[in-house]
Design an enzyme around this catalytic site. Structure first.
Site, PDB file in Angstrom:
ATOM      1  N   LYS A  52      55.671 -36.288  58.980  1.00 39.69           N
ATOM      2  CA  LYS A  52      54.951 -35.518  58.906  1.00 39.69           C
ATOM      3  C   LYS A  52      53.924 -35.881  58.005  1.00 39.69           C
ATOM      4  O   LYS A  52      53.197 -35.604  57.884  1.00 39.69           O
ATOM      5  CB  LYS A  52      54.938 -34.051  58.603  1.00 39.69           C
ATOM      6  CG  LYS A  52      56.178 -33.711  60.275  1.00 39.69           C
ATOM      7  CD  LYS A  52      56.837 -32.196  60.058  1.00 39.69           C
ATOM      8  CE  LYS A  52      57.508 -31.877  61.084  1.00 39.69           C
ATOM      9  NZ  LYS A  52      58.643 -31.486  61.111  1.00 39.69           N
ATOM     10  N   GLN A  96      61.783 -26.723  56.811  1.00 37.84           N
ATOM     11  CA  GLN A  96      61.876 -27.825  57.857  1.00 37.84           C
ATOM     12  C   GLN A  96      63.175 -27.230  58.135  1.00 37.84           C
ATOM     13  O   GLN A  96      64.124 -26.831  57.215  1.00 37.84           O
ATOM     14  CB  GLN A  96      62.249 -29.467  56.838  1.00 37.84           C
ATOM     15  CG  GLN A  96      62.509 -30.490  58.051  1.00 37.84           C
ATOM     16  CD  GLN A  96      61.666 -30.753  58.317  1.00 37.84           C
ATOM     17  OE1 GLN A  96      61.322 -30.620  59.063  1.00 37.84           O
ATOM     18  NE2 GLN A  96      62.964 -30.428  60.493  1.00 37.84           N
ATOM     19  N   ASP A 119      53.680 -24.029  63.056  1.00 38.28           N
ATOM     20  CA  ASP A 119      55.173 -24.070  63.693  1.00 38.28           C
ATOM     21  C   ASP A 119      55.287 -23.246  64.547  1.00 38.28           C
ATOM     22  O   ASP A 119      55.354 -23.708  65.724  1.00 38.28           O
ATOM     23  CB  ASP A 119      56.949 -23.999  63.353  1.00 38.28           C
ATOM     24  CG  ASP A 119      57.250 -25.455  63.339  1.00 38.28           C
ATOM     25  OD1 ASP A 119      57.034 -26.653  63.006  1.00 38.28           O
ATOM     26  OD2 ASP A 119      58.016 -26.005  61.973  1.00 38.28           O
TER      27      ASP A 119
END
Ligand code: NDP
Length: 295
Positions: A52, A96, A119
């Site tokens: 990322k 995460q 997300d």
């Protein structure tokens, strides 16, 4: 023999568009910023976080990484998110997964400001995806829609079968296909006679997390097969949920693993970060993203 759906190529083309958007924003003094929070030392998570950051660097998106020890308390994590929620330079926040067992993952997800939830896991954004009125894309399903669009595979009117109903992949995938006017069947571990259903699929999406689970006898001749799975076989090699070698003989199109769906997920995260920067700086209203419904 099926045509390979090249996720790397679609990802590269999509990133070109994102890079241009970042340049335009830079001209207006806005640099999209993504904060990534990692708790613990899960090796897979470390790889994802590194990828990322690399994507951010490549596109001119600012990124911050917070690596917290496994023993981090929930209150401490929420305090960090609170700070990031209020930091005007941070447009996107990603925590995460998986988190250590002592941390309530749902609580953490709900604590992220919906405008910074790149997300698209916050219930507010999930609800908007269900309604078809969303600004933030569910990354993996949206990446799959980009692949289909790029190969001019229109789901409208087709019977699409999604195997898997997770919050991250299966459910939002079903919603995006529905918004694109497909007839959608969702299968899961309680589905009876799975093969009888998957054999009806004109577009089959496998998001199960089991190595080579979809065998050729479960696939209709000429189906489009999308393999979301990222599994390790006995030798440690990355493989999907689909028995690729046998299924490619039957399918019309198929995504390989690696090089299919995987490259698209981070690209969509980058797209969401740019969207967040536009929304938070007042450049874009928080309006409907219809891109996944257009063909
Ligand atoms: P989950 O484990 O959260 O969900 C798996 C789903 O598969 C569940 O809905 C489960 O059903 C269903 N399932 C399990 N066994 C069966 C069975 N025998 N028959 C039918 N359905 C079954 O996984 P994710 O959705 O998070 O991920 C799926 C795969 O995709 C994994 O390999 C993951 O690594 C990969 N992945 C890849 C991404 C990418 O970018 N390429 C991104 C995210 C995930 P039930 O709900 O009943 O338990």
């Amino acid at each position: 023999m099926a045509v390979l759906l090249d996720g790397k190529q679609v990802s590269a083309a999509t990133r070109e568009g994102i890079r241009t958007e970042v340049e335009v924003l830079a001209g207006e003094g806005i640099v999209p910023g993504l904060a990534v929070v990692l708790v613990g030392d899960d090796v897979g998570s470390q790889v994802y976080v590194r990828n990322k950051k690399r994507a951010c660097d490549e596109l001119g998106i600012r990124s911050w990484q917070y690596t917290l020890p496994e023993t981090t308390g929930q209150a401490e994590l929420l305090a960090l998110i609170d700070r990031l929620n209020r930091d005007p330079q941070v447009h996107g926040i990603l925590v995460q997964s998986p988190l250590p067992a002592h941390i309530d993952e749902a609580l953490v997800t709900n604590f992220i400001r919906p405008e910074k939830d790149v997300d698209a896991f916050h219930p507010f954004n999930v609800g908007r995806i269900v309604l078809g009125d969303y600004a933030y894309l569910p990354c993996t399903p949206a990446g799959i829609m980009e692949i289909l669009r790029s190969y001019r595979i229109d789901p409208a009117g087709k019977h699409c079968v999604v195997v898997g109903r997770s919050h991250i992949v299966g459910r939002p995938m079903s919603m995006l296909l529905l918004h694109a006017n497909a007839t959608v069947t969702i299968c899961h571990s309680h589905t009876r006679d799975l093969g009888a259903i998957t054999r009806q699929a004109e577009i089959l999406v496998a998001a199960v997390g089991r190595e080579r689970f979809i065998t050729a006898d479960m696939v209709r001749d000429g189906a489009v097969v999308i393999d979301v799975g990222m599994n390790r076989d006995a030798s440690g090699k990355l493989c999907g949920d689909v028995d690729f070698d046998a299924v490619r003989e039957k399918a019309s199109y198929i995504t390989p693993v690696p090089g299919g769906v995987g490259p698209m997920t981070i690209t969509m995260l980058m797209k969401n970060t740019v969207t967040a920067a536009k929304i938070l700086s007042g450049k874009q209203a928080e309006t409907l993203d219809t891109s996944s419904m257009r063909w």
